[in-house]
Motif scaffolding. Structure first.
Motif, PDB file in Angstrom:
ATOM      1  N   GLU A 186      39.777 -25.027 127.572  1.00 44.32           N
ATOM      2  CA  GLU A 186      39.973 -23.790 128.324  1.00 44.32           C
ATOM      3  C   GLU A 186      40.183 -22.651 127.336  1.00 44.32           C
ATOM      4  O   GLU A 186      41.032 -22.724 126.450  1.00 44.32           O
ATOM      5  CB  GLU A 186      41.180 -23.920 129.238  1.00 44.32           C
ATOM      6  CG  GLU A 186      41.301 -22.818 130.237  1.00 44.32           C
ATOM      7  CD  GLU A 186      42.380 -23.091 131.266  1.00 44.32           C
ATOM      8  OE1 GLU A 186      42.799 -22.135 131.921  1.00 44.32           O
ATOM      9  OE2 GLU A 186      42.811 -24.240 131.388  1.00 44.32           O
ATOM     10  N   LEU A 187      39.388 -21.605 127.499  1.00 45.92           N
ATOM     11  CA  LEU A 187      39.510 -20.448 126.621  1.00 45.92           C
ATOM     12  C   LEU A 187      40.540 -19.498 127.199  1.00 45.92           C
ATOM     13  O   LEU A 187      40.430 -19.071 128.344  1.00 45.92           O
ATOM     14  CB  LEU A 187      38.163 -19.743 126.460  1.00 45.92           C
ATOM     15  CG  LEU A 187      37.050 -20.572 125.834  1.00 45.92           C
ATOM     16  CD1 LEU A 187      35.761 -19.777 125.808  1.00 45.92           C
ATOM     17  CD2 LEU A 187      37.428 -21.009 124.433  1.00 45.92           C
ATOM     18  N   LYS A 188      41.536 -19.187 126.411  1.00 51.11           N
ATOM     19  CA  LYS A 188      42.575 -18.261 126.851  1.00 51.11           C
ATOM     20  C   LYS A 188      42.390 -16.949 126.111  1.00 51.11           C
ATOM     21  O   LYS A 188      42.215 -16.930 124.894  1.00 51.11           O
ATOM     22  CB  LYS A 188      43.954 -18.849 126.572  1.00 51.11           C
ATOM     23  CG  LYS A 188      44.189 -20.118 127.338  1.00 51.11           C
ATOM     24  CD  LYS A 188      45.587 -20.609 127.202  1.00 51.11           C
ATOM     25  CE  LYS A 188      45.702 -21.889 128.013  1.00 51.11           C
ATOM     26  NZ  LYS A 188      47.050 -22.291 128.234  1.00 51.11           N
ATOM     27  N   PRO A 189      42.426 -15.837 126.829  1.00 52.12           N
ATOM     28  CA  PRO A 189      42.221 -14.551 126.164  1.00 52.12           C
ATOM     29  C   PRO A 189      43.372 -14.234 125.204  1.00 52.12           C
ATOM     30  O   PRO A 189      44.528 -14.547 125.473  1.00 52.12           O
ATOM     31  CB  PRO A 189      42.180 -13.540 127.312  1.00 52.12           C
ATOM     32  CG  PRO A 189      42.850 -14.229 128.448  1.00 52.12           C
ATOM     33  CD  PRO A 189      42.664 -15.698 128.247  1.00 52.12           C
TER      34      PRO A 189
END
Length: 80
Positions: A67-70
């Motif tokens: 999951e890419l987290k900003p």
């Protein structure tokens, strides 16, 4: 420079059920719709039970895409 090896992962962005077909499409550089049609065709051709069991095993065994987290840019003022 050596290319980074591809890794099979379930897609988070293109998933309909679990992201298995989308992950396969990404791995083999196919359109997601083509991968889904191939999975349905193979499931019906080999028998519904083996196809469903294979999909469920892939759902369990293939890791999900991270999951890419900003990340927010630093609010620090730039020295001039």
């Amino acid at each position: 420079i050596a290319p980074t090896p591809r890794k099979l992962m379930r897609s988070r962005a293109e998933k309909k059920i679990a992201g298995v077909c989308a992950g396969l499409a990404q791995y083999f550089d196919l359109d997601v719709t083509v991968a889904r049609i191939l999975c349905i065709f193979l499931t019906l051709a080999t028998g519904v039970c083996p196809g469903v069991v294979t999909y469920l095993l892939a759902w369990i065994m293939v890791p999900a895409e991270p999951e890419l987290k900003p990340v927010l840019a630093s609010q620090q003022p730039v020295a001039s």
